[in-house]
Scaffold this active site. Structure first.
Site, PDB file in Angstrom:
ATOM      1  N   ALA A 150     -72.857  34.043  61.241  1.00  0.00           N
ATOM      2  CA  ALA A 150     -74.270  34.280  61.259  1.00  0.00           C
ATOM      3  C   ALA A 150     -75.302  33.038  61.690  1.00  0.00           C
ATOM      4  CB  ALA A 150     -75.014  34.752  59.973  1.00  0.00           C
ATOM      5  N   LYS A 201     -58.168  37.141  57.017  1.00  0.00           N
ATOM      6  CA  LYS A 201     -58.684  35.620  57.850  1.00  0.00           C
ATOM      7  C   LYS A 201     -59.468  34.909  56.348  1.00  0.00           C
ATOM      8  CE  LYS A 201     -63.184  36.957  58.976  1.00  0.00           C
ATOM      9  NZ  LYS A 201     -64.567  36.273  58.387  1.00  0.00           N
TER      10      LYS A 201
END
EC number: 1.1.1.94
Length: 338
Positions: A150, A201
């Site tokens: 982000a 992940k």
């Protein structure tokens, strides 16, 4: 295919649930293309702050919004009623709390998950949670995968997304509303594979952070990541066999950025643990949710059920949930990696 996704990108009614950093980044992406973006935020304080200041008061505060493009609410039913596409971008630990308030008609809507974690209350991934609890089938679901932090979206640094969705028309619409000069969007039909890999992940990133905190260098972490992608492939094939290439950016690329980037909250959580923080104190010191902590327990239980021997998952689980010493666990792990 969702009934209404045949409009041009500017006229698609799209909304975002969540007001954290990635939710804010997604609203920024959508505002590049859509006439109006509906945004359901946490509470009235956040709503009022955005409406008054033009930016999120807590996350990605440098991102300014054209308020004429935003329709902000705190009511999920208002959001869903007004939208054809609903992007879920709350931390997984809060999803059930939000969705349980849903009472309006949500048939023929497309629910797109940008959540990268397990729904703890149900110990399941978002795709299964939506299907089992709300009868939202996979044809009405999509998954947004990275690699995409982000913070880099806020800076308009070139970033890539993969949108996994069953229907080609839906894929093209999602691609059009998320793409811009700094966001490139690939498409996939591997909904479950993309969601599971996005969860895995984060667990591997915690391990990479622990290794860094313990003083292991880049050489070791490169070997660690190489082993992690092989573990991921074993897990995905055991859970959901599909023709996929784990070297593509939605799998390997997302793993690499989450394991190495200083923006990665999961890596940062692991780094604190490696430096000697207790798991509890490390979590409490962070202002954002590290999804990998909650995901580790659920993924470990799946590995146990499927009798999968995945050394990295086991090591991270033992450190986070069994209270085992990080230094000793990684010393053992070094003999298991190749």
């Amino acid at each position: 295919m969702s009934k209404k996704l045949t409009k041009s990108s500017k006229n698609v009614n799209v909304g975002v649930l969540g007001s954290g950093s990635f939710a804010t980044a997604i609203v920024k992406m959508l505002a590049e293309n859509c006439k109006t973006v509906h945004w359901c935020v946490r509470n009235e304080f956040v709503k009022g702050a955005i409406e008054q200041r033009g930016h999120n008061p807590s996350y990605l505060t440098t991102v300014s919004f054209n308020l004429k493009k935003l329709q902000i609410t705190t009511d999920i039913n208002e959001l869903v009623s007004n939208c054809d596409v609903i992007i879920l971008a709350v931390p997984s630990i809060y999803l059930a709390e939000s969705m349980e308030k849903l009472t309006c008609d949500y048939q023929n809507k497309l629910f797109c998950s940008a959540i990268k974690g397990i729904v703890p209350k149900h110990n399941d991934i978002v795709a299964h949670y939506l299907k089992d609890q709300f009868k939202i089938g996979f044809k009405n679901q999509a998954v947004i995968a990275g690699p995409c932090h982000a913070e880099e979206v806020a800076m308009e640094r070139l970033s890539y997304l993969t949108v996994a969705v069953a229907g080609q028309e839906d894929a093209e619409v999602l691609q059009s509303i998320l793409s811009s000069y700094y966001i490139k969007v690939n498409t996939s039909c591997d909904i479950l594979g993309n969601e599971y890999s996005a969860i895995l992940k984060n667990i591997y990133a915690i391990g990479a952070g622990i290794a860094s905190g313990l003083g292991y260098g880049d050489n070791f972490i490169a070997v660690y990541v190489s082993n992690a992608i092989r573990e991921m492939e074993i897990f995905l094939e055991a859970i959901y066999p599909e023709k996929r290439d784990v070297n593509e950016s939605a799998y390997l690329g997302d793993l690499i950025v989450t394991a190495y980037s200083l923006f990665s909250r999961n890596r940062n959580l692991g780094n604190l643990i490696g430096k000697g923080y207790t798991v509890k104190s490390a979590i409490q010191s962070m202002s954002m949710v590290a999804e990998g902590y909650y995901a580790t327990k659920g993924i470990y239980s799946i590995c146990e059920e499927k009798k999968l021997k995945l050394p990295i998952i086991n090591a991270v689980y033992d450190i986070l949930y069994e209270g085992k010493n990080a230094e000793k666990q990684f010393a053992k792990l070094t003999d298991r990696l190749t």
